[in-house]
Design a protein around this motif. Structure first.
Motif, PDB file in Angstrom:
ATOM      1  N   ASP A 340       0.834  -1.208   0.000  1.00 30.96           N
ATOM      2  CA  ASP A 340       0.000   0.000   0.000  1.00 30.96           C
ATOM      3  C   ASP A 340       0.870   1.260   0.000  1.00 30.96           C
ATOM      4  N   LEU A 341       1.983   1.189   0.707  1.00 31.59           N
ATOM      5  CA  LEU A 341       2.893   2.335   0.761  1.00 31.59           C
ATOM      6  C   LEU A 341       3.480   2.610  -0.625  1.00 31.59           C
ATOM      7  N   LEU A 342       3.882   1.563  -1.319  1.00 33.58           N
ATOM      8  CA  LEU A 342       4.439   1.724  -2.658  1.00 33.58           C
ATOM      9  C   LEU A 342       3.388   2.322  -3.603  1.00 33.58           C
ATOM     10  N   LYS A 343       2.160   1.870  -3.481  1.00 34.69           N
ATOM     11  CA  LYS A 343       1.088   2.392  -4.338  1.00 34.69           C
ATOM     12  C   LYS A 343       0.863   3.883  -4.075  1.00 34.69           C
ATOM     13  N   ASP A 453      19.214  12.738  -6.442  1.00 25.21           N
ATOM     14  CA  ASP A 453      19.689  11.647  -5.581  1.00 25.21           C
ATOM     15  C   ASP A 453      18.602  10.584  -5.426  1.00 25.21           C
ATOM     16  N   ILE A 454      19.000   9.320  -5.426  1.00 21.36           N
ATOM     17  CA  ILE A 454      18.046   8.210  -5.319  1.00 21.36           C
ATOM     18  C   ILE A 454      17.636   8.018  -3.858  1.00 21.36           C
ATOM     19  N   PRO A 455      16.336   8.077  -3.566  1.00 26.19           N
ATOM     20  CA  PRO A 455      15.888   7.914  -2.180  1.00 26.19           C
ATOM     21  C   PRO A 455      15.616   6.457  -1.825  1.00 26.19           C
ATOM     22  N   LEU A 456      15.580   6.193  -0.532  1.00 24.26           N
ATOM     23  CA  LEU A 456      15.141   4.903  -0.001  1.00 24.26           C
ATOM     24  C   LEU A 456      13.671   5.045   0.379  1.00 24.26           C
ATOM     25  N   LEU A 457      12.863   4.039   0.079  1.00 22.82           N
ATOM     26  CA  LEU A 457      11.438   4.163   0.333  1.00 22.82           C
ATOM     27  C   LEU A 457      11.114   4.197   1.826  1.00 22.82           C
ATOM     28  N   LEU A 478      12.013   7.527   3.109  1.00 21.58           N
ATOM     29  CA  LEU A 478      10.988   8.556   2.997  1.00 21.58           C
ATOM     30  C   LEU A 478       9.904   8.347   4.044  1.00 21.58           C
ATOM     31  N   PHE A 479       9.816   7.111   4.568  1.00 22.78           N
ATOM     32  CA  PHE A 479       8.860   6.770   5.618  1.00 22.78           C
ATOM     33  C   PHE A 479       9.604   6.082   6.753  1.00 22.78           C
ATOM     34  N   THR A 480       9.047   6.204   7.961  1.00 23.28           N
ATOM     35  CA  THR A 480       9.583   5.431   9.072  1.00 23.28           C
ATOM     36  C   THR A 480       9.193   3.966   8.872  1.00 23.28           C
TER      37      THR A 480
END
Length: 618
Positions: A340-343, A453-457, A478-480
């Motif tokens: 759901d987070l990826l969506k 820069d490439i982020p981590l999800l 980007l999220f905890t």
């Protein structure tokens, strides 16, 4: 106040007077007046105006002026140093302003705003506080933009110039040239060549704009200069005529009489005999407080650099941002919450590629030994299907994976995903540095400064990460780990709303353009050495809607909210829900009337990121 010139070290001063009779004079400063009680007449050059209670007037530097009271009165004067304006908009000290109290009812709002700023400046001047100097400077900048947009003299002379910025600048150059060269050397031919116009057409345009042809306007300028010399020197009329550019005194006398309706000798005799009669009054503090009762004071640094940006300029480059996101370990995408987070991320930001780690691992039911002839690809297939459905091309780390596993993978999935071999990355996995005590807002600033820069999800747990609390471990996601959005996520979302055409960039700001309008990033770091500039946007062609997003420690940082709670080691789920629902950037809407100049400045002393979305109104 009336006869002492304002020094260059002083940006403005205020005075409150009862006027009886102030003789004809001039000043180098820009003077604003507002009648608080009674009535007065104001003479500017050869015209006289009646000013009643709450009427305002603007007298430009160098204009001949006199004042006469019609009974008891109180008049507020604000005297401005024009050079101060040049620090913000180059050449603005040379611009003349014009007031017409006959303006329509619709236009009266601009006079109300002008009075409001005058009252505030007077209050800060008469009753200074510790921060009055910086606060007044910001008020002056607001006042300057208001004058430039609403009282520019060329707007009144010819309304079409408001809609043609090129012509507006041309006429400003023409009249600046004449003001500098009217005594000698002013030539219609030379001026026409400078503007790439024919002399006849230029003469026509000047008359169409001012009602005077080139030579009549030149004569009026010389007559005004002559009037000043008549009052300030003992020179003869013949000497003054030559000083101001007339070839013979009789031409000066003729032109002077046309402008002032008196011959020079009578003009000098009449005005040199007058005595100034006025009384300086003590301002009533309550009066000003009442005027300002509903006005909130916003404090922000007025010493920042100012940059002018043409909204219609050529594109500087394409605006690029990260197209790829590091997803972390593949096993997490078997869980509904991570899916759901990826969506959500793809819906609000929309990356094109997703980097996966440990796709070929025991957690994914892939066992790497030669004795196994069959691999269970069920889990792998569900993860790949998720990414492709969400518009992501997978990039898969496979360094150290046995050849038979990779061969079986390619054989199994190539018929489903053509070009699958291009998904495989043979280099080592990227190393990410985690911290359990991140300044999340500073991290968001870095996102804006380094948009590619490439982020981590999402923050991911491992044995190496010290678990000091159950909510905020990890750091670069980007999220905890419990799926709360960080400021860096909102910053990535802001980047996604930017246009593809980069118009301007510099320390503290980014400006882009799209089909819908313009997008401006304006960010301020906490360091006093890194002050966001003030921006002047010009060339707005029509009215626009403005959406303003503000991201700061107060708006959008769950980490700062957690710190404000006392940094507890555990938070109950209801607090998580509150944070997810209520901690987000501030969103404000505004209607922006088309203005030639639009000012964007820092609105807070705190570090913050602001996104301005200007959209054309359909």
């Amino acid at each position: 106040m009336f006869f002492e010139e304002l020094g260059p070290a002083t940006s403005y001063r205020a005075g409150l007077y009862q006027i009886d009779d102030i003789s004809l004079h001039w000043k180098k400063s820009l003077v604003l007046l507002c009648v608080l009680e009674g009535e007065i007449t104001v003479r500017i050059d050869d015209e006289t105006y009646l000013r009643k209670k709450l009427d305002v007037d603007i007298i430009n530097p160098g204009e001949m002026r006199s004042y006469k009271g019609l009974g008891p009165n109180r008049v507020l004067f604000i005297e401005l140093c024009p050079i101060f304006f040049d620090d913000y908009v180059k050449g603005s000290s040379q611009i003349y302003y014009y007031v017409d109290q006959r303006d329509t009812k619709k236009d009266q709002a601009k006079y109300s705003k002008l009075r409001r700023w005058m009252m505030m400046l007077a209050y800060e001047y008469f009753y200074p506080k510790e921060d009055s100097t910086s606060f007044s400077e910001d008020l002056l900048v607001d006042l300057m933009y208001h004058l430039l947009n609403q009282f520019h003299y060329l707007y009144y002379e010819q309304q079409e110039l408001r809609d043609d910025l090129v012509e507006l600048r041309r006429f400003h150059r023409i009249f600046t040239y004449l003001d500098v060269n009217f005594k000698e050397g002013a030539s219609l031919q030379e001026l026409a060549e400078q503007e790439y116009l024919s002399p006849s057409y230029l003469s026509y345009k000047i008359k169409d704009t001012l009602g005077l042809n080139f030579h009549d306007y030149l004569g009026a300028l010389r007559s005004e200069a002559g009037a000043k010399l008549l009052l300030s020197t003992d020179k003869s009329v013949s000497e003054i005529a030559l000083d101001v550019g007339f070839s013979h005194p009789r031409y000066f006398v003729k032109r002077f009489e046309e402008v002032y309706h008196q011959i020079p000798q009578d003009f000098r005799e009449l005005h040199s005999k007058k005595q100034e009669d006025y009384k300086e009054l003590t301002p009533d503090k309550k009066e000003f407080l009442l005027e300002l009762a509903h006005k909130q004071r916003y404090h922000f640094n007025g010493n920042s650099k100012t940059i002018s940006v043409d909204l219609n300029k050529e594109t500087l480059a394409s605006f690029e941002r990260a197209q790829c996101i590091f997803l972390g370990e593949a096993v997490y995408y078997l869980e509904k919450e991570t899916q759901d987070l990826l969506k959500r991320v793809q819906k609000e930001i929309g990356f094109k590629q997703g980097i996966l780690a440990k796709l070929f691992s025991q957690d994914m039911d892939i066992y790497q030994d030669h004795s196994r002839r069959f691999h269970n690809w069920t889990r792998v297939e569900s993860v790949l299907e998720l990414l492709v459905q969400e518009g992501l091309s997978p990039l898969i780390y496979c360094k150290g994976v046995e050849n038979d596993v990779l061969e079986d993978f390619i054989q199994t999935f190539s018929p489903i995903y053509p070009g699958l071999e291009d998904w495989l990355i043979k280099k080592a996995e990227a190393e990410l540095i985690f911290s359990s005590d991140q300044d999340q807002f500073s991290q968001a600033i870095e996102v804006i400064k380094n948009p590619r820069d490439i982020p981590l999800l999402v923050d991911q747990m491992s044995r190496e990460i010290p678990l000091e609390n159950d909510t905020f471990f990890g750091g670069e996601g980007l999220f905890t780990a419990n799926f709360l959005a960080k400021p860096s996520y909102y910053a990535r979302g802001f980047l996604a709303m930017m246009g593809d055409e980069l118009l301007e960039e510099g320390p503290g700001y980014l400006l882009t353009r799209s089909r819908e309008g313009y997008q401006l990033f304006f960010y301020q770091e906490e360091s006093p050495k890194k002050i966001a500039p003030s921006l002047t946007l010009y060339g707005m062609k029509e009215d626009m809607s403005l959406s303003r997003f503000t991201l700061s420690a107060r708006y959008g940082s769950i980490y700062d909210a957690w710190k404000n709670l006392g940094s507890p080691k555990r938070l109950e789920k209801e607090y998580w829900d509150f944070m997810e629902a209520y901690i987000h950037p501030l969103l404000e809407f505004e209607y922006v009337e088309r203005e030639n100049l639009f000012s964007v400045r820092r609105q807070s002393k705190e570090a913050e990121i602001t996104l301005y979305l200007f959209k054309e109104i359909q």
